[in-house]
Design an enzyme around this catalytic site. Structure first.
Site, PDB file in Angstrom:
ATOM      1  N   HIS A 164      -4.776  -8.801   3.510  1.00  0.00           N
ATOM      2  CA  HIS A 164      -6.191  -9.293   3.969  1.00  0.00           C
ATOM      3  C   HIS A 164      -6.559 -10.568   4.834  1.00  0.00           C
ATOM      4  O   HIS A 164      -6.344 -10.917   4.691  1.00  0.00           O
ATOM      5  CB  HIS A 164      -6.786  -9.594   2.472  1.00  0.00           C
ATOM      6  CG  HIS A 164      -6.524  -8.714   1.005  1.00  0.00           C
ATOM      7  ND1 HIS A 164      -6.713  -8.966   0.239  1.00  0.00           N
ATOM      8  CD2 HIS A 164      -6.168  -7.312   1.145  1.00  0.00           C
ATOM      9  CE1 HIS A 164      -6.846  -7.731  -0.967  1.00  0.00           C
ATOM     10  NE2 HIS A 164      -6.458  -6.990   0.085  1.00  0.00           N
ATOM     11  N   TYR A 196     -10.232  -9.743  -7.000  1.00  0.00           N
ATOM     12  CA  TYR A 196      -8.788  -9.871  -8.547  1.00  0.00           C
ATOM     13  C   TYR A 196      -9.354 -11.277  -8.986  1.00  0.00           C
ATOM     14  O   TYR A 196      -9.276 -10.659 -10.493  1.00  0.00           O
ATOM     15  CB  TYR A 196      -7.736  -9.653  -8.001  1.00  0.00           C
ATOM     16  CG  TYR A 196      -6.823  -8.809  -7.203  1.00  0.00           C
ATOM     17  CD1 TYR A 196      -7.536  -7.780  -7.714  1.00  0.00           C
ATOM     18  CD2 TYR A 196      -7.522  -8.287  -5.723  1.00  0.00           C
ATOM     19  CE1 TYR A 196      -6.952  -6.545  -6.605  1.00  0.00           C
ATOM     20  CE2 TYR A 196      -6.965  -7.864  -4.722  1.00  0.00           C
ATOM     21  CZ  TYR A 196      -6.892  -7.092  -4.955  1.00  0.00           C
ATOM     22  OH  TYR A 196      -6.572  -5.337  -4.619  1.00  0.00           O
ATOM     23  N   ARG A 244       0.709  -1.490   0.037  1.00  0.00           N
ATOM     24  CA  ARG A 244      -0.069   0.073  -0.465  1.00  0.00           C
ATOM     25  C   ARG A 244       1.184   1.191  -0.063  1.00  0.00           C
ATOM     26  O   ARG A 244       2.672   1.360   0.067  1.00  0.00           O
ATOM     27  CB  ARG A 244      -1.088  -0.064   1.138  1.00  0.00           C
ATOM     28  CG  ARG A 244      -1.965  -1.108   1.384  1.00  0.00           C
ATOM     29  CD  ARG A 244      -2.946  -1.278   2.489  1.00  0.00           C
ATOM     30  NE  ARG A 244      -3.648  -1.731   2.477  1.00  0.00           N
ATOM     31  CZ  ARG A 244      -3.473  -3.107   3.064  1.00  0.00           C
ATOM     32  NH1 ARG A 244      -2.107  -3.456   3.850  1.00  0.00           N
ATOM     33  NH2 ARG A 244      -4.664  -4.063   3.509  1.00  0.00           N
ATOM     34  N   LYS A 278      -2.427  -2.409   7.509  1.00  0.00           N
ATOM     35  CA  LYS A 278      -3.909  -1.831   7.382  1.00  0.00           C
ATOM     36  C   LYS A 278      -4.486  -3.038   8.767  1.00  0.00           C
ATOM     37  O   LYS A 278      -4.220  -3.882   8.280  1.00  0.00           O
ATOM     38  CB  LYS A 278      -4.011  -1.571   6.297  1.00  0.00           C
ATOM     39  CG  LYS A 278      -5.774  -1.773   6.534  1.00  0.00           C
ATOM     40  CD  LYS A 278      -6.652  -1.426   4.857  1.00  0.00           C
ATOM     41  CE  LYS A 278      -7.955  -1.564   4.772  1.00  0.00           C
ATOM     42  NZ  LYS A 278      -8.664  -0.254   3.657  1.00  0.00           N
ATOM     43  N   HIS A 329      -2.531   2.915  -6.044  1.00  0.00           N
ATOM     44  CA  HIS A 329      -3.359   1.558  -5.312  1.00  0.00           C
ATOM     45  C   HIS A 329      -3.439   0.570  -6.936  1.00  0.00           C
ATOM     46  O   HIS A 329      -3.467  -0.417  -6.906  1.00  0.00           O
ATOM     47  CB  HIS A 329      -4.415   1.629  -4.770  1.00  0.00           C
ATOM     48  CG  HIS A 329      -4.756   0.997  -3.598  1.00  0.00           C
ATOM     49  ND1 HIS A 329      -4.011   0.679  -2.846  1.00  0.00           N
ATOM     50  CD2 HIS A 329      -5.461   0.686  -3.747  1.00  0.00           C
ATOM     51  CE1 HIS A 329      -4.044   0.024  -1.864  1.00  0.00           C
ATOM     52  NE2 HIS A 329      -6.029  -0.927  -2.425  1.00  0.00           N
ATOM     53  N   ARG A 385      -0.814  -1.742  -6.799  1.00  0.00           N
ATOM     54  CA  ARG A 385      -0.854  -3.190  -5.794  1.00  0.00           C
ATOM     55  C   ARG A 385      -2.202  -4.354  -6.165  1.00  0.00           C
ATOM     56  O   ARG A 385      -1.971  -5.509  -6.903  1.00  0.00           O
ATOM     57  CB  ARG A 385      -1.573  -2.685  -4.645  1.00  0.00           C
ATOM     58  CG  ARG A 385      -1.930  -3.643  -3.094  1.00  0.00           C
ATOM     59  CD  ARG A 385      -2.511  -2.850  -2.093  1.00  0.00           C
ATOM     60  NE  ARG A 385      -3.131  -3.333  -1.396  1.00  0.00           N
ATOM     61  CZ  ARG A 385      -2.535  -4.648  -0.689  1.00  0.00           C
ATOM     62  NH1 ARG A 385      -1.627  -4.466   0.229  1.00  0.00           N
ATOM     63  NH2 ARG A 385      -3.406  -4.998   0.222  1.00  0.00           N
TER      64      ARG A 385
END
Length: 322
Positions: free
Chosen positions: A295, A304, A136, A161, A269, A272
């Site tokens: 995640h 994705y 990120r 995150k 982003h 990424r």
């Protein structure tokens, strides 16, 4: 107490309790929105019904994403619990945002090459790290010198995150550029250590307390340091060298996309997103991609696979049979 004085008090309250700068800015933003929505009435004079009306307004009138509405709710929960000292109940009844999330913008390998070639030299390594390791934006600019493991070709991402730590892959092509970057950091470090006013790099409060000498150690310094010294915003006004401003990297990537002639809406982003998609296209297991991206839920990573299935790798168009 005026609105500005009230928000200033909250800002100082959060600083003294070591909240992240970005969290403080976000919470203050939504508190101000809330106050203005109710014609500048003080939050202490408003009820839970007023909170519900504001959150419903964000969903029905502003059409905000579910995540944005959740952030606004978190800000108001903090406001009433910590500042007003009248916590909100768990039974708030408001119209929850259900706006569908957009599919991520993904570049082809050829477009990534064109973009990276167009990024200015100052930000080239950062852009390559975001694509090569799926970082990120803030994970990239906050990287510390000691977060690189050359032996195992990986990067250590701390407090990403969700306050999660993880290891991500490091492309062997970036080993030498990263070592050169560390040499640049050492030059800044040597200059700063000769400055009697310099008080070391910023560290999270718990770390600074546990390792009081760490802020003056080379390894803890940022891998991409700012070109100038600044005062620590966390309250003690210490002279430190922070990392580069993330907005300058964002502008560099936007400019490079334009220069490369890319018609897609490219941001940091996007690199990424492209990292994740290209790994899946190469046959990488989705659980591995999930771990690389950090995640919590694999369903977040599955978006994705939707990108891949929606294009030439999915349904075959009937036009091809004509």
């Amino acid at each position: 107490m005026s609105q500005s004085q009230f928000l200033t008090y909250i800002n100082e309250f959060m600083i003294t309790r070591r909240y992240a700068k970005r969290t403080i800015e976000t919470y203050i933003y939504w508190m101000k929105k809330y106050i203005l929505f109710h014609n500048k009435q003080h939050p202490s004079s408003l009820s839970e019904r007023d909170v519900e009306c504001f959150l419903t307004y964000l969903s029905t009138q502003n059409n905000v994403a579910p995540g944005t509405q959740a952030i606004a709710l978190n800000a108001l929960v903090f406001l009433y619990k910590e500042i007003i000292q009248a916590p909100l109940t768990l039974s708030l009844d408001f119209n929850k945002s259900s706006r569908q999330a957009k599919l991520p913008t993904v570049l082809t390998p050829e477009e990534v090459t064109a973009l990276l070639n167009a990024v200015t030299a100052q930000y080239s390594l950062l852009a390559k790290l975001m694509y090569g390791s799926g970082l990120r934006l803030m994970e990239a600019v906050r990287m510390r010198i000691q977060d690189i493991d050359f032996d195992y070709l990986c990067l250590l991402v701390w407090r990403g995150k969700g306050n999660k730590n993880r290891r991500v892959t490091l492309a062997k092509e970036l080993v030498e550029p990263l070592k050169q970057q560390q040499v640049i950091c050492k030059r800044f470090y040597d200059i700063d250590m000769k400055n009697k006013d310099y008080q070391g790099v910023w560290l999270p409060h718990a770390l600074a307390k546990k390792y009081p000498a760490a802020s003056r150690e080379l390894g803890w310094h940022y891998l991409f340091p700012s070109s100038r010294l600044s005062r620590d915003h966390h309250g003690n006004n210490a002279i430190r060298r922070h990392h580069i401003d993330e907005t300058s990297l964002q502008k560099a990537v936007k400019s490079a996309a334009k220069q490369a002639g890319l018609r897609k809406n490219v941001s940091c982003h996007t690199l990424r997103h492209s990292f994740a998609t290209h790994l899946l296209q190469r046959g990488c297991d989705i659980r591995t991609v999930q771990e690389q991206l950090g995640h919590v839920d694999v369903r977040t990573t599955q978006i994705y696979t939707h990108v891949i299935q929606a294009g030439a790798n999915g349904v075959r168009s009937p036009l091809s049979d004509l």
